[in-house]
Design an enzyme around this catalytic site. Structure first.
Site, PDB file in Angstrom:
ATOM      1  N   GLU A  93       0.898  -1.254  -0.113  1.00 39.36           N
ATOM      2  CA  GLU A  93       0.094  -0.218   0.136  1.00 39.36           C
ATOM      3  C   GLU A  93       0.794   1.695   0.507  1.00 39.36           C
ATOM      4  O   GLU A  93       0.582   1.909   0.644  1.00 39.36           O
ATOM      5  CB  GLU A  93      -0.944   0.137   1.470  1.00 39.36           C
ATOM      6  CG  GLU A  93      -1.866  -0.892   1.282  1.00 39.36           C
ATOM      7  CD  GLU A  93      -2.908  -0.866   2.008  1.00 39.36           C
ATOM      8  OE1 GLU A  93      -2.427  -0.533   2.963  1.00 39.36           O
ATOM      9  OE2 GLU A  93      -4.387  -1.198   1.862  1.00 39.36           O
ATOM     10  N   GLU A 152      -5.355  -8.244  -0.730  1.00 43.89           N
ATOM     11  CA  GLU A 152      -5.637  -7.641  -0.412  1.00 43.89           C
ATOM     12  C   GLU A 152      -7.682  -8.163   0.103  1.00 43.89           C
ATOM     13  O   GLU A 152      -7.894  -7.269  -0.559  1.00 43.89           O
ATOM     14  CB  GLU A 152      -5.429  -6.811   0.643  1.00 43.89           C
ATOM     15  CG  GLU A 152      -4.319  -6.794   1.451  1.00 43.89           C
ATOM     16  CD  GLU A 152      -3.418  -6.161   2.529  1.00 43.89           C
ATOM     17  OE1 GLU A 152      -4.523  -5.486   3.366  1.00 43.89           O
ATOM     18  OE2 GLU A 152      -2.254  -5.603   2.157  1.00 43.89           O
TER      19      GLU A 152
HETATM   20  C1  BGP Z   1      -4.077  -2.955   4.685  1.00 48.67           C
HETATM   21  C2  BGP Z   1      -3.012  -3.084   5.074  1.00 48.67           C
HETATM   22  C3  BGP Z   1      -2.988  -4.508   6.266  1.00 48.67           C
HETATM   23  C4  BGP Z   1      -4.240  -4.678   7.466  1.00 48.67           C
HETATM   24  C5  BGP Z   1      -5.702  -4.435   6.745  1.00 48.67           C
HETATM   25  C6  BGP Z   1      -6.771  -4.421   7.270  1.00 48.67           C
HETATM   26  O1  BGP Z   1      -4.094  -1.478   5.063  1.00 48.67           O
HETATM   27  O2  BGP Z   1      -2.246  -3.591   4.286  1.00 48.67           O
HETATM   28  O3  BGP Z   1      -2.178  -4.528   6.729  1.00 48.67           O
HETATM   29  O4  BGP Z   1      -4.024  -4.623   8.122  1.00 48.67           O
HETATM   30  O5  BGP Z   1      -5.612  -3.059   5.523  1.00 48.67           O
HETATM   31  O6  BGP Z   1      -6.915  -2.691   7.713  1.00 48.67           O
HETATM   32  P1  BGP Z   1      -7.199  -3.293   9.482  1.00 48.67           P
HETATM   33  O7  BGP Z   1      -6.323  -4.144  10.074  1.00 48.67           O
HETATM   34  O8  BGP Z   1      -6.675  -1.430   9.848  1.00 48.67           O
HETATM   35  O9  BGP Z   1      -8.358  -3.247   9.746  1.00 48.67           O
END
Ligand code: BGP
Length: 472
Positions: A174, A369
């Site tokens: 990201e 993701e």
């Molecule tokens: C993205 C990241 C992850 C992950 C996901 C969900 O931004 O790449 O590392 O954690 O989001 O976010 P969160 O864990 O804050 O719900």
């Protein structure tokens, strides 16, 4: 049809699930000084480790000691690939050493061997918010050109060591999150520096983003030299912006806001800065250190595929000022619902995004993701019923299938986020769960760390066996 070799998988990141900090060679990373927060309380970035504060990433879910059990579970789930990251500070504890930690390297040898033994392809992110803390404090992270060399040394070490074990790589997770330069969290985790401490936070953000883009291109080039069969991708947080209405000013504004995501992808895929970015730098009178050599490097280090995360869409309105530190736009979409953490649920947005990226770049896409963060309840009999997650995943995968089968988009794989419950990145909570495997671990660090299969486990397992048949 979804290709027979489609990479159905699951994703995690070292700092959110490994633990294994104390009693190992691992150095502190920028993630190790983040305290636990919540949806209303931001995570604190502390100076070193402050006694009495709770740092959930130090233990994560203890994958470091339980990787065999966890990999056996994801093998039972039928995953074809597993996306995780190599914790930079496990390999170079401070970041500026000349020699890597053999203990750190061995750990990933064992993890990759175990995955391969189960027929699971590792998909590896080199930098997922895990820069050694020392590089942040001593060098200012990526606000300093020197950090490019430290990253490249780390990348080459990993490429050489795992050249016969890992085929799929991603450079920076990201990378465009830092566009939210009003938030220290995103600058800290992307760039290893606090933009707010600089005279011009936005200019510093573009400068360190440039150094990361150069570092990414150099890594791609080096990786291909080490093993020409490597597939190396970038990774963008792709939250599309929709205009609030059809007023031409809003259409134009939404397009302009999309540059927050696409500028990075444009550079990493096309090998040069788009004109809109160059014009913007000029208009802002930014004095960026972008050399001719850098521009050549960018050209030579373009990626093989585009990795991206998709969680939600956002609506923008030209009359609502941008919050430069927020992931969400603050403008409501009357046609979508949202999670308890205020993230819009918009499955069609995934199809829209896949089309947008494919039409723009004509490169294979990898959804690395996607997922539903929710509060889950573990029943006394060890079951965990998560129909909301099944619904979310089913709707998103169906839209992905439409993009593949109706629109002709080339999608390589799908790795839902947090396949095993882990520490939330934005809030540091355990209770924001994404997994198909429940981990008995609570926000305050209590719990047995025991793993349990949720209902979504069987659902996803069956979907993989069917290769997504029956969804359309
Ligand atoms: C993205 C990241 C992850 C992950 C996901 C969900 O931004 O790449 O590392 O954690 O989001 O976010 P969160 O864990 O804050 O719900």
């Amino acid at each position: 049809m979804i290709k027979p070799d489609f990479l159905w998988g699951g994703a995690l990141a070292a700092h959110q699930f490994e633990g294994g900090l104390f009693g190992t060679d691992k150095g502190l990373s920028v993630a190790d000084v983040l305290t636990a927060g919540s949806v209303d309380t931001p995570r604190e970035i502390t100076k070193g480790i402050v006694p009495g504060k709770h740092y959930p990433n130090h233990v994560g879910i203890d994958f470091y000691n339980r990787y065999e059990e966890d990999i056996a579970l994801i093998a039972e789930l039928g995953l074809k690939c597993f996306r995780t990251s190599i914790n930079w500070s496990r390999i170079y504890p401070k970041g500026d050493e000349k020699t890597p930690s053999e203990q750190g390297l061995l750990f990933y040898d064992k993890v990759f061997d175990c995955l391969l033994k189960h027929g699971i392809q590792p998909v590896i992110t080199l930098s997922h918010f895990e820069m050694p803390y020392h590089l942040a404090t001593e060098y200012g992270g990526f606000s300093n050109r020197k950090t490019i060399d430290f990253f490249l040394r780390f990348a080459k070490t990993c490429f050489k060591r795992y050249k016969d074990k890992v085929k799929y790589w991603l450079t920076f997770n990201e990378i465009n999150n830092q566009m939210n330069f009003g938030s220290d969290l995103f600058g800290w985790t992307n760039a290893g520096c606090l933009f707010s401490t600089f005279d011009n936070p936005e200019e510093t953000m573009y400068q360190s983003a440039h150094y990361q883009l150069v570092a990414s291109a150099l890594a791609v080039k080096a990786g291909k030299k080490i093993n020409p069969d490597f597939q190396i991708g970038n990774m963008i947080a792709l939250t599309p912006y929709y205009p609030i209405n059809c007023h031409p000013d809003n259409i134009l504004y939404a397009n302009e806001r999309m540059h927050e995501k696409l500028m990075f992808c444009d550079v990493q895929v096309r090998g040069h800065y788009p004109n809109y970015a160059l014009k913007y730098f000029e208009k802002q009178n930014f004095k960026l250190d972008i050399t001719k050599k850098d521009l050549k490097t960018l050209k030579k280090g373009t990626v093989d595929y585009i990795g991206f995360s998709y969680y939600m869409s956002n609506v923008v309105d030209v009359s609502v000022p941008r919050d430069k530190g927020a992931l969400t736009s603050g403008v409501e979409n009357p046609f979508t619902t949202e999670t308890d953490w205020g993230w819009t649920i918009d499955p069609v947005g995934l199809r829209y995004t896949l089309n947008l990226l494919y039409e723009r770049y004509e490169k294979p896409l990898f959804i690395v993701e996607n997922g539903f963060g929710a509060v889950d309840v573990l029943e006394e009999d060890g079951t965990c019923h998560d129909p909301y997650r099944i619904k979310y995943l089913k709707e998103h995968i169906t839209e992905m299938k439409k993009a593949i089968e109706i629109d002709g988009v080339d999608v390589m794989g799908y790795t839902p986020w947090g396949i095993i419950d882990c520490v939330s990145f934005t809030t540091g909570e355990m209770k924001k769960r994404y997994g198909m495997i429940y981990v008995d671990r609570n926000n305050d660090g209590s719990g047995s760390l025991k793993r349990y299969r949720k209902d979504s486990f069987d659902w996803y397992k069956n979907l993989i066996v069917q290769n997504g048949k029956g969804l359309l």
